[in-house]
Scaffold this motif. Structure first.
Motif, PDB file in Angstrom:
ATOM      1  N   ASN A 154      42.123 -68.670  74.681  1.00  0.00           N
ATOM      2  CA  ASN A 154      42.085 -70.285  74.146  1.00  0.00           C
ATOM      3  C   ASN A 154      40.768 -69.839  72.904  1.00  0.00           C
ATOM      4  O   ASN A 154      40.642 -68.578  73.377  1.00  0.00           O
ATOM      5  N   TYR A 155      40.284 -70.639  72.916  1.00  0.00           N
ATOM      6  CA  TYR A 155      39.709 -70.289  71.145  1.00  0.00           C
ATOM      7  C   TYR A 155      38.335 -69.210  71.787  1.00  0.00           C
ATOM      8  O   TYR A 155      37.603 -68.906  71.511  1.00  0.00           O
ATOM      9  N   GLU A 214      46.422 -58.941  70.961  1.00  0.00           N
ATOM     10  CA  GLU A 214      46.751 -57.753  70.154  1.00  0.00           C
ATOM     11  C   GLU A 214      47.566 -56.458  70.418  1.00  0.00           C
ATOM     12  O   GLU A 214      48.044 -55.927  70.377  1.00  0.00           O
ATOM     13  N   SER A 215      46.911 -55.609  72.105  1.00  0.00           N
ATOM     14  CA  SER A 215      47.899 -55.002  73.239  1.00  0.00           C
ATOM     15  C   SER A 215      49.104 -55.398  72.915  1.00  0.00           C
ATOM     16  O   SER A 215      50.076 -53.883  72.550  1.00  0.00           O
ATOM     17  N   ALA A 216      49.420 -57.218  73.583  1.00  0.00           N
ATOM     18  CA  ALA A 216      51.017 -57.071  73.748  1.00  0.00           C
ATOM     19  C   ALA A 216      51.415 -57.085  71.918  1.00  0.00           C
ATOM     20  O   ALA A 216      52.880 -56.485  72.858  1.00  0.00           O
ATOM     21  N   ARG A 217      50.556 -57.751  71.301  1.00  0.00           N
ATOM     22  CA  ARG A 217      51.466 -57.309  69.628  1.00  0.00           C
ATOM     23  C   ARG A 217      52.048 -56.076  69.607  1.00  0.00           C
ATOM     24  O   ARG A 217      52.711 -55.303  68.986  1.00  0.00           O
ATOM     25  N   ARG A 218      51.243 -54.933  70.193  1.00  0.00           N
ATOM     26  CA  ARG A 218      51.398 -53.882  69.735  1.00  0.00           C
ATOM     27  C   ARG A 218      52.197 -53.497  70.094  1.00  0.00           C
ATOM     28  O   ARG A 218      53.367 -52.277  69.720  1.00  0.00           O
ATOM     29  N   HIS A 219      52.516 -53.338  71.205  1.00  0.00           N
ATOM     30  CA  HIS A 219      54.119 -53.237  71.977  1.00  0.00           C
ATOM     31  C   HIS A 219      55.301 -53.793  72.026  1.00  0.00           C
ATOM     32  O   HIS A 219      56.250 -53.255  72.560  1.00  0.00           O
ATOM     33  N   VAL A 250      37.066 -61.873  79.081  1.00  0.00           N
ATOM     34  CA  VAL A 250      38.731 -62.134  79.263  1.00  0.00           C
ATOM     35  C   VAL A 250      38.704 -61.356  78.226  1.00  0.00           C
ATOM     36  O   VAL A 250      40.187 -60.768  78.108  1.00  0.00           O
ATOM     37  N   GLN A 251      38.844 -60.734  77.121  1.00  0.00           N
ATOM     38  CA  GLN A 251      38.880 -60.392  75.766  1.00  0.00           C
ATOM     39  C   GLN A 251      40.251 -60.801  76.107  1.00  0.00           C
ATOM     40  O   GLN A 251      41.350 -59.882  75.441  1.00  0.00           O
ATOM     41  N   ALA A 252      40.899 -61.566  75.556  1.00  0.00           N
ATOM     42  CA  ALA A 252      41.452 -62.414  74.890  1.00  0.00           C
ATOM     43  C   ALA A 252      42.269 -61.513  73.872  1.00  0.00           C
ATOM     44  O   ALA A 252      43.529 -61.844  73.559  1.00  0.00           O
ATOM     45  N   ARG A 253      41.326 -61.438  72.394  1.00  0.00           N
ATOM     46  CA  ARG A 253      41.718 -61.098  71.805  1.00  0.00           C
ATOM     47  C   ARG A 253      42.301 -59.882  71.819  1.00  0.00           C
ATOM     48  O   ARG A 253      43.437 -59.218  71.575  1.00  0.00           O
ATOM     49  N   LYS A 254      41.631 -58.965  71.790  1.00  0.00           N
ATOM     50  CA  LYS A 254      42.009 -57.921  72.488  1.00  0.00           C
ATOM     51  C   LYS A 254      43.796 -57.798  73.358  1.00  0.00           C
ATOM     52  O   LYS A 254      44.413 -56.539  73.050  1.00  0.00           O
ATOM     53  N   CYS A 255      43.526 -58.703  74.403  1.00  0.00           N
ATOM     54  CA  CYS A 255      44.654 -58.055  75.178  1.00  0.00           C
ATOM     55  C   CYS A 255      45.948 -58.876  74.882  1.00  0.00           C
ATOM     56  O   CYS A 255      47.104 -58.132  74.550  1.00  0.00           O
TER      57      CYS A 255
END
Ligand code: SF4
Ligand code: SF4
Length: 374
Positions: A174-175, A190-195, A183-188
């Motif tokens: 969430n924003y 991004e990790s999913a997107r990379r995979h 929570v590290q929402a952005r980093k998580c």
């Protein structure tokens, strides 16, 4: 095949906060049926349940409101394996069979290992959790597999590197939590997107926190657009991200459902102007005065009343930021479930001697007691 390829409508019905009958315990199934009908009539069909939602009643509510009332091909259902109930390899099959029966289906469209965190990886390896996931998919009892996740992004990265069979991951995004250290929402994301895997978003409205705020902060939204709800900004922010399978909303009544449907049926990605408004709201929320507790827990061990002070302060801070008392009551009840409440403090002062932040713990607990223990 990535689950993302299925191209869902972007509003999922999370069955974790359904309406309840007076007393607040039993699910109001007739109300849920009405909500399901409105949801389906509007072209949506993605439901998300779990073994533990509503104290175990969510899956059976799904069976009564959806599985017994709609043809199987008309809906998608996601369920989750409760990892905290796993003591040995045999538990997976036993619980999974119960879940199929409770949901009234012969297969799940998507099946998750529920709530993977750093602390559950060893258990999964020792009890064969990943093999179980692959097995139910091979047997055709599950169409797609994944997990929901609540830990730092570097852990997610390692899991996704080690398990290319995973097709989708459910993340808290969430924003407000986008840049959060915990929570590290952005980093998580991004990790999913990379995979290259799909992301299902949970808690887009942060358990309701982003649906109502202090009036001076809500005004930032209303000045920009008086005709839409505060919650709609949070949903649109999430649905504007790339790689999203769907955005779950734990809708609790027909009004919330109708508002969410209104937002998502006419969905348009956020404009730059609108993003600037959300940035202002984040700044205003982060500027709210809060208790500067670092959750070091030095105050906890010697407390004669076994008061979980950092847990209480965490809920109290949520209240101070979002001014929504009801949304923080659950956190407070969890924080005080195994020890004293804020009102149980006997003012011995031991905690204040240990606190590296020099917090006036006794006074702050009195304020928390005023709020939660009356
Ligand atoms: S002052 Fe209250 S919270 Fe602190 S140690 Fe004593 S009883 Fe516990
Ligand atoms: S000692 Fe102070 S900073 Fe540490 S958890 Fe307790 S209240 Fe928070």
């Amino acid at each position: 095949m990535s689950y993302y390829g299925e191209n869902f409508p972007k509003l999922g019905f999370g069955l974790m906060r359904m309406p309840t009958l007076p007393g607040g315990k039993d699910v109001d199934i007739e109300q849920v049926k009405k909500m399901v009908d409105i949801y389906m009539e509007n072209g949506y069909y993605y439901f998300d349940t779990a073994f533990m939602y509503h104290g175990g009643a969510s899956e059976t509510a799904f069976r009564e409101a959806v599985a017994r009332r709609y043809p199987r091909e008309k809906f998608h259902i996601t369920d989750k394996m409760p990892l905290w109930d796993i003591k040995g390899p045999e538990d997976y099959e036993r619980i999974f069979a119960q879940q199929l029966e409770k949901c009234g289906v012969e297969y799940f469209d998507l099946y998750f290992l529920h709530g993977i965190g750093t602390d559950r990886l060893k258990l999964l390896d020792e009890t064969g959790g990943w093999d179980f996931l692959k097995k139910v998919k091979e047997r055709g009892q599950v169409k797609h597999i994944g997990f929901s996740f609540h830990s730092p992004a570097d852990t997610l990265e390692k899991i996704l590197d080690a398990h290319p069979e995973v097709e989708v991951v459910q993340l808290q995004v969430n924003y407000y939590d986008w840049e959060s250290e915990s929570v590290q929402a952005r980093k998580c994301w991004e990790s999913a997107r990379r995979h290259g895997i799909g992301v299902i978003i949970m808690e887009p409205i942060r358990g309701g926190s982003l649906a109502s705020m202090a009036p001076d902060i809500e005004k930032l939204f209303l000045n920009k657009n008086p005709d839409v709800s505060v919650a709609s900004w949070a949903l649109r922010w999430c649905a504007s991200l790339e790689g999203i399978v769907t955005v779950l909303s734990g809708m609790s009544n027909i009004a919330q459902m109708e508002d969410n449907i209104k937002t998502m049926k006419s969905f348009k990605p956020l404009t730059d102007d609108e993003r600037a408004v959300i940035d202002d709201v984040i700044k205003a929320l982060k500027a709210q005065p809060t208790i500067d507790c670092t959750a070091c827990k030095y105050c906890v061990n010697d407390c004669p009343q076994h008061i979980n002070t950092p847990g209480i302060f965490s809920s109290f801070n949520e209240y101070k930021i979002f001014k929504n008392l009801n949304n923080t009551r659950f956190g407070y009840s969890m924080a005080t479930s195994k020890g004293g409440k804020a009102k149980d403090c006997i003012e011995c002062g031991s905690c204040e001697n240990h606190c590296p932040q020099n917090l006036p713990i006794i006074e702050l607990l009195k304020e928390a007691a005023e709020l939660y223990d009356k």
